[in-house]
Design a protein around this motif. Structure first.
Motif, PDB file in Angstrom:
ATOM      1  N   PHE A  67      12.277  -1.079  -0.843  1.00 41.53           N
ATOM      2  CA  PHE A  67      11.560  -0.920  -2.098  1.00 41.53           C
ATOM      3  C   PHE A  67      10.523   0.186  -1.974  1.00 41.53           C
ATOM      4  O   PHE A  67       9.754   0.233  -0.999  1.00 41.53           O
TER       5      PHE A  67
ATOM      6  N   PHE B 288       6.367  -1.934  -7.888  1.00 34.59           N
ATOM      7  CA  PHE B 288       7.580  -1.749  -7.097  1.00 34.59           C
ATOM      8  C   PHE B 288       8.732  -1.216  -7.936  1.00 34.59           C
ATOM      9  O   PHE B 288       8.823  -1.498  -9.138  1.00 34.59           O
ATOM     10  N   GLY B 289       9.665  -0.499  -7.291  1.00 35.80           N
ATOM     11  CA  GLY B 289      10.941  -0.183  -7.888  1.00 35.80           C
ATOM     12  C   GLY B 289      11.895  -1.355  -7.748  1.00 35.80           C
ATOM     13  O   GLY B 289      11.535  -2.403  -7.205  1.00 35.80           O
ATOM     14  N   LYS B 290      13.125  -1.166  -8.228  1.00 39.60           N
ATOM     15  CA  LYS B 290      14.091  -2.265  -8.215  1.00 39.60           C
ATOM     16  C   LYS B 290      14.789  -2.418  -6.874  1.00 39.60           C
ATOM     17  O   LYS B 290      15.485  -3.408  -6.648  1.00 39.60           O
ATOM     18  N   GLY B 291      14.645  -1.448  -6.018  1.00 35.63           N
ATOM     19  CA  GLY B 291      15.177  -1.585  -4.675  1.00 35.63           C
ATOM     20  C   GLY B 291      16.535  -0.934  -4.452  1.00 35.63           C
ATOM     21  O   GLY B 291      17.296  -0.708  -5.397  1.00 35.63           O
TER      22      GLY B 291
ATOM     23  N   TYR C 280       3.458 -12.395  -6.653  1.00 36.91           N
ATOM     24  CA  TYR C 280       4.505 -11.596  -7.279  1.00 36.91           C
ATOM     25  C   TYR C 280       5.711 -12.494  -7.531  1.00 36.91           C
ATOM     26  O   TYR C 280       5.932 -13.464  -6.815  1.00 36.91           O
TER      27      TYR C 280
ATOM     28  N   GLN D  25       9.927 -12.251  -7.908  1.00 42.14           N
ATOM     29  CA  GLN D  25      11.073 -11.381  -7.671  1.00 42.14           C
ATOM     30  C   GLN D  25      12.338 -12.061  -8.175  1.00 42.14           C
ATOM     31  O   GLN D  25      12.834 -12.999  -7.549  1.00 42.14           O
TER      32      GLN D  25
ATOM     33  N   GLY E  65      12.934  -5.728  -8.183  1.00 39.17           N
ATOM     34  CA  GLY E  65      11.791  -5.614  -7.295  1.00 39.17           C
ATOM     35  C   GLY E  65      10.731  -6.638  -7.667  1.00 39.17           C
ATOM     36  O   GLY E  65      10.779  -7.234  -8.744  1.00 39.17           O
ATOM     37  N   PRO E  66       9.782  -6.868  -6.781  1.00 40.27           N
ATOM     38  CA  PRO E  66       8.707  -7.805  -7.094  1.00 40.27           C
ATOM     39  C   PRO E  66       7.901  -7.352  -8.312  1.00 40.27           C
ATOM     40  O   PRO E  66       7.584  -6.174  -8.441  1.00 40.27           O
TER      41      PRO E  66
ATOM     42  N   PHE F  51       4.347  -8.052 -10.459  1.00 40.11           N
ATOM     43  CA  PHE F  51       3.004  -8.590 -10.296  1.00 40.11           C
ATOM     44  C   PHE F  51       2.736  -9.728 -11.280  1.00 40.11           C
ATOM     45  O   PHE F  51       3.084  -9.639 -12.470  1.00 40.11           O
TER      46      PHE F  51
ATOM     47  N   TYR G 173      -3.817 -11.505  -9.256  1.00 39.94           N
ATOM     48  CA  TYR G 173      -4.450 -11.382  -7.967  1.00 39.94           C
ATOM     49  C   TYR G 173      -5.874 -11.899  -8.012  1.00 39.94           C
ATOM     50  O   TYR G 173      -6.542 -11.866  -9.048  1.00 39.94           O
TER      51      TYR G 173
ATOM     52  N   ASP H 179      -7.334 -10.146 -11.847  1.00 37.30           N
ATOM     53  CA  ASP H 179      -6.363  -9.570 -12.779  1.00 37.30           C
ATOM     54  C   ASP H 179      -5.230 -10.567 -12.941  1.00 37.30           C
ATOM     55  O   ASP H 179      -4.519 -10.839 -11.976  1.00 37.30           O
TER      56      ASP H 179
ATOM     57  N   LEU I   6       6.595 -14.531  -4.361  1.00 36.44           N
ATOM     58  CA  LEU I   6       6.023 -13.964  -3.151  1.00 36.44           C
ATOM     59  C   LEU I   6       4.505 -13.967  -3.233  1.00 36.44           C
ATOM     60  O   LEU I   6       3.923 -13.672  -4.274  1.00 36.44           O
TER      61      LEU I   6
END
Lengths: 115, 115
Positions: free
Chosen positions: A91, A105-108, B35, B37, B42-43, B45, B48, B56, B91
């Motif tokens: 990722f 993050f990107g999608k991987g 996160y 997924q 991808g993860p 958000f 936090y 946030d 995650l």
């Protein structure tokens, strides 16, 4: 808002060969960090390498290096001498230098290293 | 252990039930992130914490999702009236402080399946 795009859902490479994973991002900010994370089947995200946007020199960590093209907003990962243990999801991620926005993050890309 | 610990590793629940997912961060880490997924993604958000407070929570999808960190260490993500679309790997990550220069350390995630 920042976006991260990984255009290769899956890739494969022969053991000991070199492979490059692509990542592009979109931001209006000038100061930020970019990361590549590895996620093996254990699901734990492991930091592979990071790049500060204000540094022109490309980051390297042993067999892992990046090609950072700030003007093109491109951040590719090169894995040299691929090993079977490199098989994982990879990722690309972005964070603004203020840290006030979360890591995006990107999608991987699923990478398979073939013996 | 020295890493981020998430329990349970897997959770299967029926639609409409309430679930709690737990995260034990690395000792001394003040920032904690959640996160989600989904399969093939991808993860994304969720929320936090900096210390005990949610700094946030803009990623929480709706009011069925809630998270707490009452003593600034362990955090619990709570999901009410679960729906099949909540099925994902959740995650947790922690860092020494919030911000771009403090690397995130991820746990192995909790795989939630809503039947």
């Amino acid at each position: 808002a920042q976006t991260v795009t990984q255009s290769q859902p899956e890739m494969s490479v022969q053991e000991a060969e070199t492979v490059t994973l692509s990542c592009t991002y979109d931001t209006s900010e000038n100061n930020y960090y970019l990361f590549w994370y590895k996620q093996p089947p254990s699901r734990q995200m492991i930091l592979v390498i990071r790049q500060e946007a204000y540094k022109q020199q490309n980051a390297t960590e042993n067999r892992f290096s990046v090609n950072f093209q700030k003007a093109a907003k491109s951040f590719s990962l090169k894995i040299s001498d691929s090993q079977l243990g490199d098989t994982a999801m990879y990722f690309c991620a972005f964070i603004h230098i203020s840290g006030n926005t979360p890591l995006v993050f990107g999608k991987g890309t699923r990478l398979s290293v073939i013996a | 252990g020295a890493g981020v610990s998430q329990t349970p590793s897997n959770k299967v629940t029926e639609k409409g039930k309430y679930v709690e997912l737990r995260c034990d961060p690395i000792s001394g880490h003040t920032a904690l992130y959640w996160y989600r997924q989904s399969l093939g993604q991808g993860p994304e958000f969720l929320i936090y914490f900096q210390g005990t407070g949610a700094a946030d929570d803009s990623g929480l999808p709706n009011d069925r999702f809630f998270a707490v960190r009452p003593e600034g260490s362990v955090s619990t993500l709570k999901i009410q009236r679960t729906e099949r679309g909540d099925s994902a790997v959740y995650l947790c990550a922690s860092s020494l402080v919030s911000g771009y220069n403090s690397p995130l350390h991820f746990g192995n995630g909790t795989r939630l399946t809503v039947t």
